[in-house]
Design a protein around this motif. Structure first.
Motif, PDB file in Angstrom:
ATOM      1  N   MET A  49      17.721   3.911   8.275  1.00 27.25           N
ATOM      2  CA  MET A  49      17.752   2.614   7.642  1.00 27.25           C
ATOM      3  C   MET A  49      16.335   2.071   7.527  1.00 27.25           C
ATOM      4  O   MET A  49      15.586   2.036   8.490  1.00 27.25           O
ATOM      5  N   THR A  50      15.980   1.628   6.355  1.00 27.21           N
ATOM      6  CA  THR A  50      14.659   1.078   6.105  1.00 27.21           C
ATOM      7  C   THR A  50      14.639  -0.404   6.486  1.00 27.21           C
ATOM      8  O   THR A  50      15.501  -1.170   6.080  1.00 27.21           O
ATOM      9  N   THR A  51      13.645  -0.782   7.261  1.00 30.04           N
ATOM     10  CA  THR A  51      13.507  -2.183   7.648  1.00 30.04           C
ATOM     11  C   THR A  51      12.573  -2.900   6.670  1.00 30.04           C
ATOM     12  O   THR A  51      11.876  -2.262   5.877  1.00 30.04           O
ATOM     13  N   ILE A  52      12.538  -4.206   6.776  1.00 34.50           N
ATOM     14  CA  ILE A  52      11.620  -4.981   5.941  1.00 34.50           C
ATOM     15  C   ILE A  52      10.175  -4.597   6.260  1.00 34.50           C
ATOM     16  O   ILE A  52       9.362  -4.443   5.344  1.00 34.50           O
ATOM     17  N   ALA A  53       9.872  -4.400   7.522  1.00 32.15           N
ATOM     18  CA  ALA A  53       8.511  -3.986   7.890  1.00 32.15           C
ATOM     19  C   ALA A  53       8.175  -2.639   7.258  1.00 32.15           C
ATOM     20  O   ALA A  53       7.049  -2.439   6.786  1.00 32.15           O
ATOM     21  N   ASP A  54       9.144  -1.715   7.225  1.00 35.28           N
ATOM     22  CA  ASP A  54       8.926  -0.416   6.591  1.00 35.28           C
ATOM     23  C   ASP A  54       8.613  -0.583   5.104  1.00 35.28           C
ATOM     24  O   ASP A  54       7.722   0.081   4.569  1.00 35.28           O
ATOM     25  N   GLU A  55       9.366  -1.453   4.440  1.00 36.77           N
ATOM     26  CA  GLU A  55       9.142  -1.693   3.010  1.00 36.77           C
ATOM     27  C   GLU A  55       7.747  -2.249   2.764  1.00 36.77           C
ATOM     28  O   GLU A  55       7.057  -1.830   1.820  1.00 36.77           O
ATOM     29  N   LEU A  56       7.328  -3.180   3.605  1.00 30.51           N
ATOM     30  CA  LEU A  56       6.002  -3.775   3.461  1.00 30.51           C
ATOM     31  C   LEU A  56       4.900  -2.747   3.708  1.00 30.51           C
ATOM     32  O   LEU A  56       3.916  -2.683   2.958  1.00 30.51           O
ATOM     33  N   HIS A  57       5.064  -1.920   4.744  1.00 30.29           N
ATOM     34  CA  HIS A  57       4.089  -0.857   5.039  1.00 30.29           C
ATOM     35  C   HIS A  57       4.010   0.152   3.886  1.00 30.29           C
ATOM     36  O   HIS A  57       2.919   0.565   3.493  1.00 30.29           O
ATOM     37  N   GLU A  58       5.148   0.554   3.375  1.00 30.44           N
ATOM     38  CA  GLU A  58       5.175   1.533   2.280  1.00 30.44           C
ATOM     39  C   GLU A  58       4.432   1.004   1.056  1.00 30.44           C
ATOM     40  O   GLU A  58       3.639   1.722   0.434  1.00 30.44           O
ATOM     41  N   ALA A  59       4.668  -0.245   0.723  1.00 31.22           N
ATOM     42  CA  ALA A  59       3.988  -0.832  -0.431  1.00 31.22           C
ATOM     43  C   ALA A  59       2.481  -0.920  -0.192  1.00 31.22           C
ATOM     44  O   ALA A  59       1.690  -0.639  -1.101  1.00 31.22           O
ATOM     45  N   ALA A  60       2.084  -1.276   1.016  1.00 34.90           N
ATOM     46  CA  ALA A  60       0.655  -1.347   1.332  1.00 34.90           C
ATOM     47  C   ALA A  60      -0.004   0.022   1.184  1.00 34.90           C
ATOM     48  O   ALA A  60      -1.101   0.135   0.621  1.00 34.90           O
ATOM     49  N   MET A  61       0.661   1.055   1.673  1.00 33.09           N
ATOM     50  CA  MET A  61       0.106   2.414   1.545  1.00 33.09           C
ATOM     51  C   MET A  61       0.005   2.825   0.078  1.00 33.09           C
ATOM     52  O   MET A  61      -0.991   3.428  -0.341  1.00 33.09           O
ATOM     53  N   THR A  62       1.017   2.509  -0.702  1.00 34.56           N
ATOM     54  CA  THR A  62       1.000   2.839  -2.129  1.00 34.56           C
ATOM     55  C   THR A  62      -0.156   2.138  -2.822  1.00 34.56           C
ATOM     56  O   THR A  62      -0.888   2.755  -3.607  1.00 34.56           O
ATOM     57  N   LEU A  63      -0.334   0.860  -2.535  1.00 34.33           N
ATOM     58  CA  LEU A  63      -1.443   0.119  -3.151  1.00 34.33           C
ATOM     59  C   LEU A  63      -2.792   0.712  -2.777  1.00 34.33           C
ATOM     60  O   LEU A  63      -3.672   0.833  -3.628  1.00 34.33           O
ATOM     61  N   ARG A  64      -2.949   1.079  -1.524  1.00 31.35           N
ATOM     62  CA  ARG A  64      -4.229   1.675  -1.109  1.00 31.35           C
ATOM     63  C   ARG A  64      -4.456   3.036  -1.760  1.00 31.35           C
ATOM     64  O   ARG A  64      -5.598   3.396  -2.065  1.00 31.35           O
ATOM     65  N   ASP A  65      -3.373   3.777  -1.989  1.00 24.19           N
ATOM     66  CA  ASP A  65      -3.497   5.075  -2.654  1.00 24.19           C
ATOM     67  C   ASP A  65      -3.945   4.933  -4.106  1.00 24.19           C
ATOM     68  O   ASP A  65      -4.705   5.756  -4.601  1.00 24.19           O
ATOM     69  N   VAL A  66      -3.452   3.916  -4.793  1.00 23.75           N
ATOM     70  CA  VAL A  66      -3.771   3.760  -6.211  1.00 23.75           C
ATOM     71  C   VAL A  66      -4.988   2.877  -6.465  1.00 23.75           C
ATOM     72  O   VAL A  66      -5.453   2.787  -7.598  1.00 23.75           O
ATOM     73  N   ALA A  67      -5.510   2.241  -5.439  1.00 21.18           N
ATOM     74  CA  ALA A  67      -6.638   1.316  -5.598  1.00 21.18           C
ATOM     75  C   ALA A  67      -7.796   1.904  -6.401  1.00 21.18           C
ATOM     76  O   ALA A  67      -8.321   1.231  -7.292  1.00 21.18           O
ATOM     77  N   PRO A  68      -8.203   3.154  -6.149  1.00 19.27           N
ATOM     78  CA  PRO A  68      -9.330   3.698  -6.915  1.00 19.27           C
ATOM     79  C   PRO A  68      -9.041   3.854  -8.409  1.00 19.27           C
ATOM     80  O   PRO A  68      -9.960   3.921  -9.221  1.00 19.27           O
ATOM     81  N   GLN A  69      -7.798   3.905  -8.787  1.00 12.86           N
ATOM     82  CA  GLN A  69      -7.423   4.097 -10.187  1.00 12.86           C
ATOM     83  C   GLN A  69      -7.330   2.784 -10.964  1.00 12.86           C
ATOM     84  O   GLN A  69      -7.224   2.794 -12.186  1.00 12.86           O
ATOM     85  N   ILE A  70      -7.349   1.669 -10.270  1.00 15.82           N
ATOM     86  CA  ILE A  70      -7.214   0.367 -10.927  1.00 15.82           C
ATOM     87  C   ILE A  70      -8.583  -0.075 -11.421  1.00 15.82           C
ATOM     88  O   ILE A  70      -9.536  -0.166 -10.645  1.00 15.82           O
ATOM     89  N   THR A  71      -8.661  -0.367 -12.693  1.00 18.28           N
ATOM     90  CA  THR A  71      -9.931  -0.754 -13.301  1.00 18.28           C
ATOM     91  C   THR A  71      -9.773  -2.099 -14.010  1.00 18.28           C
ATOM     92  O   THR A  71      -8.697  -2.666 -14.058  1.00 18.28           O
ATOM     93  N   GLY A  72     -10.853  -2.552 -14.564  1.00 16.15           N
ATOM     94  CA  GLY A  72     -10.819  -3.799 -15.314  1.00 16.15           C
ATOM     95  C   GLY A  72     -10.706  -5.000 -14.400  1.00 16.15           C
ATOM     96  O   GLY A  72     -11.145  -4.990 -13.254  1.00 16.15           O
TER      97      GLY A  72
END
Length: 68
Positions: free
Chosen positions: A1-24
């Motif tokens: 079962m995914t907790t709210i904390a898990d959802e927040l952590h997953e999104a943070a990791m995803t954002l950090r993974d894509v950060a170098p690709q975000i431009t403009g």
């Protein structure tokens, strides 16, 4: 079962993974948002319940592709 904390952590990791690709105008946005989501996750874990803002959870679910 995914907790709210898990959802927040997953999104943070995803954002950090894509950060170098975000431009403009949005370049540099991913890291502060990820830090905010991590802080919200820590608050949830610290308080032992689902105490977080609905805004943080909405952002996390949009990033994770699980928005309603």
């Amino acid at each position: 079962m995914t907790t709210i904390a898990d959802e927040l952590h997953e999104a943070a990791m995803t954002l950090r993974d894509v950060a170098p690709q975000i431009t403009g105008r949005l370049a540099g946005l991913a890291d502060p948002v990820a830090a905010w989501l991590e802080a919200e996750a820590a608050r949830v874990l610290r308080n032992g319940r689902t105490l977080t803002t609905h805004h943080a959870l909405a952002v996390a679910r949009a990033v994770n592709g699980t928005a309603e």
